[in-house]
Structure formats: structure tokens, C-alpha cells
Design a protein around this motif. Structure first.
Motif, PDB file in Angstrom:
ATOM      1  N   ARG B 236       0.748  -1.217  -0.005  1.00  0.00           N
ATOM      2  CA  ARG B 236       0.056  -0.071  -0.182  1.00  0.00           C
ATOM      3  C   ARG B 236       1.047   1.183   0.155  1.00  0.00           C
ATOM      4  NH1 ARG B 236      -4.624   0.342   4.084  1.00  0.00           N
ATOM      5  NH2 ARG B 236      -3.297   1.395   5.377  1.00  0.00           N
ATOM      6  N   THR B 240       0.472   3.956  -2.973  1.00  0.00           N
ATOM      7  CA  THR B 240       0.072   5.034  -2.948  1.00  0.00           C
ATOM      8  C   THR B 240       1.152   6.097  -3.515  1.00  0.00           C
ATOM      9  OG1 THR B 240      -0.550   4.736  -0.562  1.00  0.00           O
ATOM     10  CG2 THR B 240      -0.520   7.021  -1.283  1.00  0.00           C
ATOM     11  N   LEU B 243       0.289   5.805  -7.213  1.00  0.00           N
ATOM     12  CA  LEU B 243      -1.047   6.640  -7.780  1.00  0.00           C
ATOM     13  C   LEU B 243      -0.825   7.913  -7.565  1.00  0.00           C
ATOM     14  CD1 LEU B 243      -4.223   6.612  -7.874  1.00  0.00           C
ATOM     15  CD2 LEU B 243      -4.225   6.750  -5.402  1.00  0.00           C
ATOM     16  N   GLN B 311      -5.613  15.177  -2.154  1.00  0.00           N
ATOM     17  CA  GLN B 311      -5.446  13.714  -2.364  1.00  0.00           C
ATOM     18  C   GLN B 311      -4.602  13.109  -1.166  1.00  0.00           C
ATOM     19  OE1 GLN B 311      -3.105  12.636  -5.740  1.00  0.00           O
ATOM     20  NE2 GLN B 311      -3.299  10.471  -5.512  1.00  0.00           N
ATOM     21  N   TRP B 312      -3.559  14.106  -0.548  1.00  0.00           N
ATOM     22  CA  TRP B 312      -2.726  13.762   0.231  1.00  0.00           C
ATOM     23  C   TRP B 312      -3.681  13.745   1.802  1.00  0.00           C
ATOM     24  CZ3 TRP B 312      -0.632  16.999   4.508  1.00  0.00           C
ATOM     25  CH2 TRP B 312       0.373  16.340   5.299  1.00  0.00           C
ATOM     26  N   THR B 315      -5.800  10.558   1.544  1.00  0.00           N
ATOM     27  CA  THR B 315      -4.919   9.177   1.617  1.00  0.00           C
ATOM     28  C   THR B 315      -4.267   9.290   3.072  1.00  0.00           C
ATOM     29  OG1 THR B 315      -4.090   9.560  -0.400  1.00  0.00           O
ATOM     30  CG2 THR B 315      -3.095   7.863   0.732  1.00  0.00           C
ATOM     31  N   ARG B 316      -4.053  10.197   3.816  1.00  0.00           N
ATOM     32  CA  ARG B 316      -3.727  10.255   5.130  1.00  0.00           C
ATOM     33  C   ARG B 316      -4.733   9.870   6.285  1.00  0.00           C
ATOM     34  NH1 ARG B 316      -1.496  15.265   8.429  1.00  0.00           N
ATOM     35  NH2 ARG B 316      -3.607  15.605   8.423  1.00  0.00           N
ATOM     36  N   ASN B 319      -5.331   6.287   6.020  1.00  0.00           N
ATOM     37  CA  ASN B 319      -4.425   5.405   6.445  1.00  0.00           C
ATOM     38  C   ASN B 319      -4.905   5.472   8.143  1.00  0.00           C
ATOM     39  OD1 ASN B 319      -3.449   4.616   4.043  1.00  0.00           O
ATOM     40  ND2 ASN B 319      -1.851   6.109   4.098  1.00  0.00           N
TER      41      ASN B 319
END
Lengths: 487, 328
Positions: B236, B240, B243, B311-312, B315-316, B319
């Protein structure tokens, strides 16, 4: 033993010579001039001229570097910025970079500084040098190549005789029913489709720029690189001149009637020329330069298979305007101001403007230059060249804002959104439905961009006004000599 | 999943350094002088970045404030007007929309394909797998421009016939029809870049310890379970990054559209890169204005930065939310 020693000595000397680069006296004098240009179809003529120059000047070699046309200005600009500019170069598109800008940027060498300049200028006709096109602040930087072309309309309408014959578009006397108006083009195309199943019209997607030129004889204006501006008023007229709308509507109708080659939007101009030569469609709008290309791409497509006519009139059956030049020919090539080979470059410059080169140019079907000796018609080998010379009267001097006032070149018109070429494309593909609205919007955007460009130039100190672009006393059917404004 | 598989998985995911590794590092000469030695190693890259990245960016910012054809020194100061014009230009937003569409269509297809191909080619029992890897990677090392020129010739001449052969009725002109031009550019983009992501996924897959697969096999997991519960969690972090890179690469698309369709017909496949280019260097009937083009470029970079930050954060948060969900 002695033989061995001599062999060793020769070997050592040979190696030493290689190491230190021993030169013969002749080699030591050799200079190589790097010459940038964008000639492809004209390359054989240029190579011939270069070979003749090198023969006449044994110490000078010319390295011709051909750069793709659309990237030429960018490449030249980068070369100057990286100190790698050529010694000698063919002019970039001066509607994008004026001589004034080249001089200000320190690109070009004044040839009038050479002691034999006055002698060199003797054969040139009166009026060959124009302010701001050749001369800046009393110094001359360029001259028209070979005295300038004997001008005719370079765009013509090519007709495929084979298809015309097959469709029965032939008169009783055996002559072809060639079109003079766009309505006749459309009518002939219909007959061709019905009788032969072939298409009436074809073109390349990157050649859409040629279509607005069809309006040039119907009140369309193009001077100093700015299309659509009426010099009499200084206003943009794409929406008020009926020619553009008529042309666009006719193209759309021809598309709907399936008279146009179906994949024109995905082929390029070179491809379209080959397909015309192959007999896939009957009419092709293009430049006189394409004839040379057929010798390579369609060797069986001979002069007896095609002819060319003047651009068909879009509106009515009478010309209301002509093609306009701002002068005899402007400046065609320049010497780099920073070249270390000034004298050699000047020799080459002078050579390119001799009757010898003008003859090579004309004989290779690249247009007749004024310095070509004798009767110019003797060089016209095909219908396109003959028409070019015969219709020289369609090209006259027109108003030139940059000749009147060099500061007009500082007015940058940054048009946002589609220009006239894009609008023709968009309407043809069906992406634009309302042609009137699109043309009116174009005029408005051009006007806004022009006003903004004028204001920016004035704010930066340029002495320029809207009046510099207006020539109220201009008659579209008569030559107009632009007088430089008093300083 | 069985406990032994979970334990191995947890150890693999932690990747903490051992005491031995830490002790060895503390006594090395480099560790003692790590301050200046570190900077010394960084210096060449810093110089390179300063000259070729920082300076052009700053120069570009300066140019945005002027009208400039690209030759000589900019003299016509226009302030921030170019930015306002870019923001108000519907043709910029058309190019932006095409860029986003290109990204939204390309990235999921490209990454799914790359991942599946990487899984297949990661199988040690597959014969000729090096050959296949080379074949799929080949488009990446091939010049985009040359391939696009060839493709343009092919589709220009035979596009309609090709669509007929594919059974498309009525046949379409893949690059000349405004409805399909962008899709053709996307398909070309997928073909051209998917090998790169496939290799990245292959590298990621090779970090998955083999014993995990063996343990899962012993536990009776099927292929889908192995992929979902072992492969994906381990790769993953790298996925990431892949991606992110795929999205950034797609947002910066230029050559594929410029050479294949020229952004046409009538802007149907124009992307922001092409928009910037047309103003920077001028097309037919257009005068170059490098100042305006630079403003469009900076504006686009700000938009990309915003999208990347969003996006960051996404994603964070994704997670962070997983361990919390497990803890509950």
C-alpha cells in the motif's frame, strides 16, 4: 636497418601530426558558415546555390541546417540565448518577431556597414528598401531575396483534370468547366459525386489556415500579419463581411452532402496533396510549392493531369479586394551580429542575390525572382507557375502600419480563444452551430485584445495610437504606398 | 486469517531497525560528521535543482507580470492581469476539463491493468516472464513523439477502416471526430505509460515476503484473499506513491495530445499543456505571449498543488482511520 629507422620516423611524424593537428595552409583558411533555414521543397535549389558558392569561394563552406517551420522561431531564440546562433539565417515569421525586435535584441548585423554596400545595392529596383522592414534608424539589415519575387497569389485552387473528365465536366471544345466561384465548386463537386462517386473537396487538418484566404478577393484583409482588420476603419470585420459566413456555411453544406473527403480532420496537408494526386478528390486549395512535391510522391501525376485556377470568389462574381504586400519583399535573410565570420557571411549574402541564384531558384520551380535574367515566363513550366505570373496584377501594395510607425510592432494582440481558422474548423466538425455568434464573438475578442495591446504598449512608452492602424484614404483595388510617419 | 500469518505480516510491515544496526551506525565516521558530509553529498543535487528548477520557476514567476514574445527583455508590465485572464478564460477551463477527464479515465484503467499484469508477471512459474516484462515496458522507452507521429499517420489514413474492422457501426474517425479524439489520446496514454507502473508494481510485489504467501496457502487462502489481505496491505505505501505519480503524470499530459491530435479538432482534445504551448510559442494565426503562457502554467501548478494536497489529506485520513477502526 636504415629502412626500419625511416619507417619508424615516418610513423612518429605521422602520429605527431595527428596529435598536434597539423594543417595545410588551405585548411587553415577554411571557414564554415552555419546557415539556418526551414526549406524542404526548396532544398534542392538551395543546395545547388550553396554548391555554386563553395565552388566560387574555395575557402568558405556553408553548413545548411533545416529546422521545422513551426519551431523555427523558438529554435532561433534558444540558439541566441545559448550563444549558439547561426552565422547566417533565413528570417523567422516577422509577424511574430519584427525586424525592430531583432535589432533591439542585438540579433542582426547592419549590412550597410560593409564598404561595398552601395555598390551591392545598385541592381535593386527603386523602393526595394522599406523603413522598418529593411532599414532601422538609417541602417540596412536585409534586402528582398534576389531582388524580390515577381509576386502573384501563391495560393491557388488546384483541379484534377482526370476526375473532371470522368465526370463529364468538359465543354464541347474539349476545355474543362473550371470554377471561378465557390458556388461553381460546390455544383461541380455534386456532379463529380453523382457521376464518379469521388469527392469534390479535400484538405489537411493543418491547412485550415488557407480557407480565410478565399475571402481575400472578397473584401477580406490581411496586412502585417493581422487578418480581419479593415485598414479603412481599423475595425475587425469577420462578422460584418459576408464572405466568412458564406464560406463556412458552404463548407458545412458540402460536408453534409458528403462532397468532402471523410477523414480530412485526421489527415495532414502533405497527405491531402498525395491523395489529390491519387485521384481521390477533385479540388485542392493549396500553394504553388506543392507541384515540386508531386515529382517525389506521385511521379505518375503529370502536368496534363491537373491545372490550377485563381481562388474562387465566395461572394458574387466580382473581386472587391486583392492580395496586399507591404513592400517589394521585406528582408529574407540576415547575418548574425555576433558572427566571427562577418566577411564570409557578407560574401554569401551577396552571392544569394545574384542572377545566378535567381536563375537556379526559378529553374527549380520555386518562383521567379526579379534578378532572374530574361523573360520571366520562360521559367514557368507548369500551370501553377504560369498562373502565378499571369495574375501578378492581383497582388498590390497595401497599407502597412509598421511601415508608417515601427512602434505598432510593440502592440501585442493576445487573442484568447478561437481565431477565424479555429471557427472554420469548429463549424465544419459541427462543434459550432451558430456561425454568426461565433464570428461576432471573434470580432469582439479581437477588438478587446487589440485595445488592451495598444494600452500596454502605450504604458510601456511606445508612441503608438489607434490612428496608426487606420488608412481612411485607402482604395482596396489600388496600390497604396505607406508613408512613414514624421518623427 | 490464521494467527501465524498475521504475526509475520505485522513484523514485515513494521520494518524497525535492529539494535545491532543502530550501534553500527552510531560508531561510523559518517555518523560523527554527518552534518557537513550530508550537505556535501547533497550539494551537487542542490546546485542542479537551483539552476534548473528554482531559477526557471522564479524567472517564470517574473515573466508572468509582463507581455513578452520571448525575445529580448520583457518591457510591458501588466501586473497580475494575465492570471485574472487565465482564470476567466473558458478555453483554459475547457483544456483543464479535458486534462481532468484524461486523468480520471486513464489512471484507474492504467493502474488496474498495471497491477494485474504485475501480479501475472510476478509469478515465478510463468515462462518467458522477462520477455513479457520487456515487451510491456517497451512503450515507456520509446519516444512518445515518434510513436504519436506514426499513430497519427496510421489513424489518419486507416482510422475509419480500423473502426470498421472492430465492428464499430457507424465507423468513426478516431482522431478527427471530436467525440472520440480525447478517448484516442487516453488510449494512447494508457498504452504508452502502463509499462512504467507495471514495473513499479513488480518492484513493490517483490518486497512481499514469500513466507507470507506460503503461510496463507497453508491457511487455505484463495488467490483473491491473498491479494486483498496480504499483497495489497504490504504494497500500500508504494501503491500510494505510484498513484500520486500517475495522477501527476496524467495532469501534466502534453505530447500525447499535441502530436496525435494537435489538441483538436476545435479544442476537443486540448489539454492544459497544449494550451500553454499555443500561447508560449504561438500557433497559426496566434502571436506568442510567453508572459500569458507562464501565468497559465503557474495557475495550473497551483491547481495541481491543490488537487495533490486534497489527495494527500484523503490518503492520510484513510490510513489513519484504519487502525482506529481496528482499535474500536
Amino acid at each position: 636497418m636504415l629502412h626500419k629507422r625511416i619507417s619508424k620516423l615516418i610513423l612518429v611524424l605521422a602520429l605527431f601530426s595527428i596529435a598536434v593537428g597539423v594543417r595545410t595552409p588551405a585548411q587553415a583558411q577554411d571557414v564554415t558558415l552555419v546557415f539556418w533555414n526551414y526549406f524542404v521543397t526548396q532544398a534542392p535549389a538551395l543546395d545547388k546555390a550553396i554548391a555554386a558558392f563553395e565552388k566560387a569561394n574555395p575557402g568558405i563552406k556553408i553548413k545548411s541546417v533545416v529546422t521545422e517551420t513551426s519551431q523555427y522561431l523558438n529554435a532561433l531564440n534558444l540558439a541566441y540565448q545559448s550563444d549558439g546562433a547561426p552565422d547566417f539565417f533565413w528570417t523567422p515569421d516577422q509577424s511574430k518577431l519584427s525586424l525592430q525586435q531583432m535589432v533591439t535584441s542585438g540579433w542582426v548585423l547592419p549590412i550597410s556597414d560593409f564598404p561595398d554596400f552601395a555598390e551591392f545595392m545598385k541592381p535593386y529596383p527603386e523602393g526595394a528598401l522599406e523603413p522598418n522592414k529593411n532599414v532601422i534608424d538609417g541602417k540596412t539589415y536585409g534586402v528582398p531575396f534576389g531582388g524580390g519575387s515577381i509576386a502573384g497569389p501563391f495560393l491557388q485552387f488546384f483541379v484534377h483534370k482526370g476526375i473532371y473528365k470522368e465526370a463529364g465536366l468538359v465543354n464541347a471544345d474539349g476545355s474543362y468547366k473550371l470554377p471561378t466561384t465557390w458556388a461553381e465548386v460546390a455544383a461541380n463537386s455534386k456532379v463529380i459525386k453523382e457521376k464518379t462517386g469521388k469527392f469534390g473537396l479535400g484538405f489537411g487538418s493543418n491547412a485550415m489556415w488557407q480557407f480565410p484566404w478565399l475571402c481575400q478577393l472578397s473584401g477580406g484583409y490581411s496586412s502585417d500579419g493581422q487578418a480581419g482588420r479593415d485598414p479603412k476603419t481599423g475595425k475587425f470585420t469577420f462578422s460584418t463581411n459576408p464572405c466568412y459566413k458564406s464560406l463556412i456555411q458552404s463548407l458545412v453544406t458540402m460536408r453534409d452532402d458528403k462532397l468532402v473527403l471523410p477523414n480530412v480532420m485526421s489527415i495532414d496537408d502533405e497527405n491531402a496533396r498525395v491523395r489529390f494526386g491519387n485521384g481521390e478528390f477533385a479540388h485542392l486549395l493549396n500553394g504553388t510549392w506543392i507541384v515540386n512535391g508531386w515529382e517525389k510522391t506521385n511521379p505518375n501525376f503529370k502536368q496534363e493531369d491537373w491545372t490550377s485556377v485563381s481562388l474562387p470568389l465566395i461572394v458574387g462574381d466580382k473581386q472587391t479586394s486583392k492580395f496586399y504586400l507591404s513592400g517589394i519583399g521585406g528582408s529574407d535573410f540576415f547575418i548574425n551580429a555576433n558572427t566571427k565570420q562577418k566577411d564570409a557571411a557578407w560574401k554569401f549574402f551577396k552571392f544569394l542575390n545574384t542572377p545566378e541564384v535567381a536563375t537556379i531558384w526559378a529553374e527549380t520551380n520555386n518562383g521567379v525572382l526579379r534578378f532572374a535574367p530574361g523573360d520571366p515566363t520562360k521559367f514557368a513550366k507548369d500551370d501553377a507557375s504560369k498562373l502565378l505570373l499571369a495574375s501578378a496584377g492581383d497582388v498590390i501594395l497595401g497599407p502597412s502600419p509598421s511601415t508608417r510607425n515601427p512602434d505598432t510592432a510593440k502592440v501585442q494582440v493576445t487573442l484568447q480563444g478561437p481565431g477565424e481558422i479555429d471557427i472554420i474548423t469548429g463549424a465544419f466538425t459541427g462543434q459550432i452551430k451558430d456561425i454568426d455568434a461565433a464570428l461576432a464573438d471573434l470580432d469582439k475578442r479581437l477588438e478587446d485584445a487589440f485595445v488592451q495591446g495598444l494600452s500596454d504598449a502605450q504604458a510601456a512608452g511606445a508612441k503608438v495610437t489607434r490612428e496608426d492602424f487606420v488608412f481612411a484614404d485607402w482604395d482596396p483595388l489600388k496600390p497604396y504606398v505607406t508613408v512613414p510617419a514624421a518623427k | 486469517m490464521a494467527q501465524n500469518t498475521q504475526n509475520i505480516l505485522q513484523r514485515s510491515l513494521r520494518k524497525e531497525p535492529t539494535e545491532k544496526q543502530l550501534a553500527r551506525g552510531k560508531h561510523s565516521a559518517l555518523y560523527k560528521n554527518e552534518g557537513w558530509v550530508g550537505y556535501l553529498f547533497m550539494l551537487p543535487t542542490l546546485i542542479f535543482v537551483a539552476v534548473f528548477v528554482v531559477y526557471p520557476v522564479l524567472a517564470s514567476l517574473y515573466i508572468t507580470l509582463y507581455n513578452w514574445v520571448g525575445v529580448g527583455t520583457p518591457t510591458q508590465f501588466v501586473g497580475l492581469r494575465h492570471y485574472l485572464r487565465v482564470a476567466q478564460d473558458p478555453w483554459f477551463w475547457n483544456a483543464f476539463k479535458n486534462t481532468i477527464l484524461y486523468t480520471l479515465i486513464l489512471v484507474p484503467i492504467q493502474l488496474s491493468l498495471s497491477f494485474v499484469m504485475a501480479m501475472i508477471l510476478n509469478n515465478p512459474r510463468l515462462r518467458l516472464r522477462t520477455f513479457y516484462r520487456t515487451i510491456y515496458f517497451l512503450p515507456v522507452v520509446t519516444s512518445v513523439t515518434i510513436v504519436a507521429v506514426v499513430l497519427r499517420l496510421m489513424l489518419g489514413n486507416f482510422g475509419i477502416q480500423i473502426s470498421q474492422m472492430l465492428g464499430i457501426d457507424p465507423p468513426v474517425d478516431p482522431i478527427g471526430d471530436p467525440r472520440f479524439a480525447l478517448l484516442t489520446v487516453v488510449a494512447f496514454g494508457i498504452w504508452q505509460t502502463f509499462g512504467y507502473n507495471m514495473v513499479c508494481f513488480l518492484a513493490a510485489l517483490q518486497t512481499v515476503p514469500a513466507e507470507l504467501y506460503e503461510a496463507a496457502k497453508i491457511d487455505g487462502a484463495n488467490s483473491l484473499q491473498v491479494a486483498l489481505h496480504i499483497t495489497l496491505p504490504i504494497i500500500r505505501p508504494m501503491a500510494t506513491v505510484i498513484l500520486f505519480l500517475a495522477l501527476l503524470g496524467s495532469m501534466n499530459v502534453f505530447e500525447q495530445s499535441f502530436v496525435l491530435t494537435g489538441g483538436g479538432p476545435f479544442f476537443a482534445s486540448e489539454v492544459v499543456g497544449g494550451y500553454i504551448y499555443s500561447y508560449a510559442f504561438g500557433g497559426v494565426g496566434r502571436t506568442p505571449n510567453v508572459g500569458y503562457a507562464s501565468a497559465a502554467s503557474v495557475f495550473m501548478n497551483i491547481l495541481i498543488l491543490g488537487i495533490t494536497l486534497a489527495q494527500w489529506f484523503f490518503t492520510r485520513n484513510l490510513n489513519d482511520s484504519k487502525p482506529r477502526a481496528k482499535a474500536q
